[in-house]
Design an enzyme around this catalytic site. Sequence first.
Site, mmCIF file in Angstrom:
data_model
loop_
_atom_site.group_PDB
_atom_site.id
_atom_site.type_symbol
_atom_site.label_atom_id
_atom_site.label_comp_id
_atom_site.label_asym_id
_atom_site.label_seq_id
_atom_site.Cartn_x
_atom_site.Cartn_y
_atom_site.Cartn_z
ATOM 1 C CE LYS A 48 6.384 -0.935 9.286
ATOM 2 N NZ LYS A 48 5.414 -0.246 8.425
ATOM 3 C CE LYS A 61 -3.480 2.289 2.741
ATOM 4 N NZ LYS A 61 -4.179 2.335 4.012
ATOM 5 N N GLY A 80 -4.475 -1.831 5.150
ATOM 6 C CA GLY A 80 -3.804 -2.995 4.574
ATOM 7 C C GLY A 80 -4.423 -4.316 5.026
ATOM 8 N NE ARG A 81 -5.593 -3.476 11.390
ATOM 9 C CZ ARG A 81 -4.952 -2.326 11.444
ATOM 10 N NH1 ARG A 81 -3.854 -2.147 10.719
ATOM 11 N NH2 ARG A 81 -5.389 -1.344 12.208
ATOM 12 C CG HIS A 91 -3.484 -34.622 18.970
ATOM 13 N ND1 HIS A 91 -3.568 -35.742 19.767
ATOM 14 C CD2 HIS A 91 -4.536 -34.670 18.126
ATOM 15 C CE1 HIS A 91 -4.617 -36.466 19.385
ATOM 16 N NE2 HIS A 91 -5.221 -35.831 18.399
HETATM 17 O O1 F6P Z 1 2.880 -4.128 9.944
HETATM 18 C C1 F6P Z 1 2.675 -2.790 9.692
HETATM 19 C C2 F6P Z 1 2.065 -2.529 8.374
HETATM 20 O O2 F6P Z 1 1.987 -1.154 8.251
HETATM 21 C C3 F6P Z 1 0.702 -3.194 8.216
HETATM 22 O O3 F6P Z 1 -0.333 -2.455 8.730
HETATM 23 C C4 F6P Z 1 0.641 -3.405 6.743
HETATM 24 O O4 F6P Z 1 -0.314 -4.363 6.409
HETATM 25 C C5 F6P Z 1 2.050 -3.822 6.439
HETATM 26 O O5 F6P Z 1 2.843 -3.034 7.286
HETATM 27 C C6 F6P Z 1 2.475 -3.700 5.003
HETATM 28 O O6 F6P Z 1 2.361 -2.391 4.547
HETATM 29 P P1 F6P Z 1 2.418 -2.028 3.008
HETATM 30 O O7 F6P Z 1 1.262 -2.676 2.340
HETATM 31 O O8 F6P Z 1 2.344 -0.540 2.954
HETATM 32 O O9 F6P Z 1 3.716 -2.543 2.467
#
Ligand code: F6P
Length: 534
Positions: free
Chosen positions: A500, A198, A257-258, A374
């Site tokens: 990050k 994204k 994104g999620r 299990h």
């Molecule tokens: O894990 C953090 C995050 O910002 C998520 O919310 C997102 O899905 C992922 O990184 C990937 O982000 P991008 O699609 O911008 O590469």
Amino acid sequence: MAMTREQAVEAIRTQADRDSGRDGRDFLREEDRRLEQFVLSAAGLTFDFAKHDVSGEAMAALLALANAVELDAAIQALARGEVANQTEGRAAQHMALRGGGKDEARKSQARAELDRALAFAEDIRSGAFTSSSDEAFTHILHIGIGGSDLGPRLIHDALSNPNAPVETRFLSSVDPDAFERATAGLDPATTLVFVVSKSFGTPETTLNMQSAIQWLEAGLEGGIGRHLVAATSQPDAARALGFSDERIFEMWDWVGGRYSLWSCVSLSVMAAIGRREFERLLGGAQRMDEHFIQARTAANAPAISALISWWHRTIRECQSWAVVPYAIKLRLLPGWLQQLSMESLGKSVTVDGAPLDGPAGPAVFGGEGPDSQHAFFQMLHQGKDAIPVDIIAFATGGEARHRTSLAANAVAQAEALLTGRNQDAAMAELTTKGLSQGEAQKLAPHMVMPGGRGSSFILGPELNAETLGALLAFYEHQTFVQSVLFGINAFDQFGVELGKKLASALEKELSAGESGLHDASTSALLRKIESYRR
Ligand code: F6P
């Protein structure tokens, strides 16, 4: 006059005290209308919440909480596409991606881009779109992480079959072994590299993309542009890196994104399963959207599920939540749900930035049914802490004996969690086996299971694209309702930023063999890495 949130929470606590010492076993025996009230249908799925330790009165009090936080107004605002991600000033219009919700402008914008992606995927499938050497593509290397990976990976694993015209490999981690595995046996001449990001700036994805481009360059005699496809909300960034316009598919800042698996982000899935199946996935999700928007709260499956989750988290102080699909095709569901739920609900402040006065979302874990039985089920049955569970099962599909055994196991676990085994039952079992009274008395405490442990049972007629779409949309909505109940923003994720930033600084230090200013433990670790490398 409607109650305030505080009054509603107080009333729930009072009811919980009144119900103290009783659980789902008692409520199932005593409440005449329990199944009517606690078993709901939505988008072709059945949701049985009746085994939870929530009495009919407690549910009424929970519904008053939903009323106090104006849940219905929040759902309608989400559906209309109003700003739901307050910190970033954005809408959260994942419903529009599948033609759901009430935001017509965004729905048609999403549909147009989806049609482009579906048409392109069909061209890959048929071989109409060819590689630089004019061959049909046999493989797609899907590069992305987090929401750009987990959702597409899950639906691909659930819906694709070995006869798919193209095989997709997913690459998310920067672990060098991940790149090696993902490209093992692939021929650059017939591999399409699909970069999903994204932001088009996520470091892991950028590094994997650079390596993939090098890999293509090394294996092709020019024309790598035909092998590069992107899905992003930053088309300029993709263009600047040489992706051509007709192979850049757009997503928007009004989709998190999620929550994005319904879009061009899943181009590799579209290529594997085809337009018709992908449309069925969207159709199932859209049916769940309609249910979510239209059903009154007491009959609204995502809302009731979220109220029960709120109860377990806030009243029972359960810290975790297990999700167990009895479907090997859904083995990746817990991973997807971990991001959806924990990135959305892992917050400590309210929408207004004030510290939360109670907990927010639980830690999510899970796994495929029989294997999990299990592994971690021992703790669900006899561990000190009660852990609420979602059990997901399907009535039909595949070889009958296996299907029956699978379904029986799913139902048996829910029943065992509820009924448990008391001391007398344990003694009876042991003495029947021939143990003496003394031996049985010693062993019986180890066999006692408290019971009264609640589970939600989600049952579908069959696992297919439509029921999968409905199930995933159910969890998206369930997550949103929880965020409204907790009073938090489900759509930002600032917590993942700091790590990050530090990783990128540390990467520079490690590459240059330098060490900046760190705590003693971090500095020692950096020195150790360097010493191992020398
Ligand atoms: O894990 C953090 C995050 O910002 C998520 O919310 C997102 O899905 C992922 O990184 C990937 O982000 P991008 O699609 O911008 O590469």
